[in-house]
Design a protein around this motif. Sequence first.
Motif, PDB file in Angstrom:
ATOM      1  N   SER A  47     -24.013  -9.073  -9.715  1.00 51.27           N
ATOM      2  CA  SER A  47     -23.194  -9.917  -8.857  1.00 51.27           C
ATOM      3  C   SER A  47     -22.676  -9.088  -7.688  1.00 51.27           C
ATOM      4  O   SER A  47     -22.318  -7.913  -7.848  1.00 51.27           O
ATOM      5  N   PRO A  48     -22.618  -9.657  -6.523  1.00 52.79           N
ATOM      6  CA  PRO A  48     -22.164  -8.892  -5.363  1.00 52.79           C
ATOM      7  C   PRO A  48     -20.654  -8.639  -5.433  1.00 52.79           C
ATOM      8  O   PRO A  48     -19.885  -9.493  -5.854  1.00 52.79           O
ATOM      9  N   THR A  49     -20.248  -7.456  -5.065  1.00 50.01           N
ATOM     10  CA  THR A  49     -18.833  -7.134  -4.983  1.00 50.01           C
ATOM     11  C   THR A  49     -18.484  -6.985  -3.517  1.00 50.01           C
ATOM     12  O   THR A  49     -19.232  -6.380  -2.748  1.00 50.01           O
ATOM     13  N   ARG A  50     -17.363  -7.517  -3.149  1.00 46.96           N
ATOM     14  CA  ARG A  50     -16.938  -7.455  -1.760  1.00 46.96           C
ATOM     15  C   ARG A  50     -15.698  -6.586  -1.647  1.00 46.96           C
ATOM     16  O   ARG A  50     -14.798  -6.670  -2.463  1.00 46.96           O
ATOM     17  N   THR A  51     -15.671  -5.779  -0.636  1.00 47.34           N
ATOM     18  CA  THR A  51     -14.507  -4.970  -0.331  1.00 47.34           C
ATOM     19  C   THR A  51     -13.949  -5.490   0.977  1.00 47.34           C
ATOM     20  O   THR A  51     -14.642  -5.499   1.989  1.00 47.34           O
ATOM     21  N   ARG A  52     -12.721  -5.925   0.928  1.00 44.30           N
ATOM     22  CA  ARG A  52     -12.099  -6.467   2.127  1.00 44.30           C
ATOM     23  C   ARG A  52     -11.453  -5.335   2.910  1.00 44.30           C
ATOM     24  O   ARG A  52     -10.780  -4.480   2.361  1.00 44.30           O
ATOM     25  N   ALA A  53     -11.658  -5.345   4.179  1.00 42.78           N
ATOM     26  CA  ALA A  53     -11.063  -4.332   5.047  1.00 42.78           C
ATOM     27  C   ALA A  53      -9.694  -4.803   5.501  1.00 42.78           C
ATOM     28  O   ALA A  53      -9.461  -5.996   5.722  1.00 42.78           O
ATOM     29  N   GLY A  59      -3.445   0.931  15.206  1.00 45.73           N
ATOM     30  CA  GLY A  59      -3.568   1.992  14.228  1.00 45.73           C
ATOM     31  C   GLY A  59      -2.575   1.938  13.082  1.00 45.73           C
ATOM     32  O   GLY A  59      -2.482   2.876  12.309  1.00 45.73           O
ATOM     33  N   ARG A  60      -1.778   0.886  12.952  1.00 44.53           N
ATOM     34  CA  ARG A  60      -0.803   0.769  11.861  1.00 44.53           C
ATOM     35  C   ARG A  60      -1.300  -0.249  10.854  1.00 44.53           C
ATOM     36  O   ARG A  60      -1.824  -1.290  11.226  1.00 44.53           O
ATOM     37  N   ARG A  61      -1.064   0.036   9.597  1.00 45.39           N
ATOM     38  CA  ARG A  61      -1.427  -0.908   8.549  1.00 45.39           C
ATOM     39  C   ARG A  61      -0.393  -2.016   8.492  1.00 45.39           C
ATOM     40  O   ARG A  61       0.782  -1.786   8.731  1.00 45.39           O
TER      41      ARG A  61
END
Length: 63
Positions: A47-53, A59-61
């Motif tokens: 199954s595909p795994t997705r990583t969300r960015a 430049g700040r989270r």
Amino acid sequence: MPIDDWQFWIVTILALTAVVLVIRPLIPYKSAAPRCGSCPIADPDASPTRTRATLTVEGRRPD
């Protein structure tokens, strides 16, 4: 047409080879295995795994 001339056949073979080399990448290729090592799903049963960015602004989270 000079079908008895050897130069005609050489040029014809070269032209057909060029056409095949141009057309071949445009034809879809189906296989059981992926064509590249960096394809997202190397195993079709997995199954595909997705990583969300996380998106950043200047430049700040986000908090």
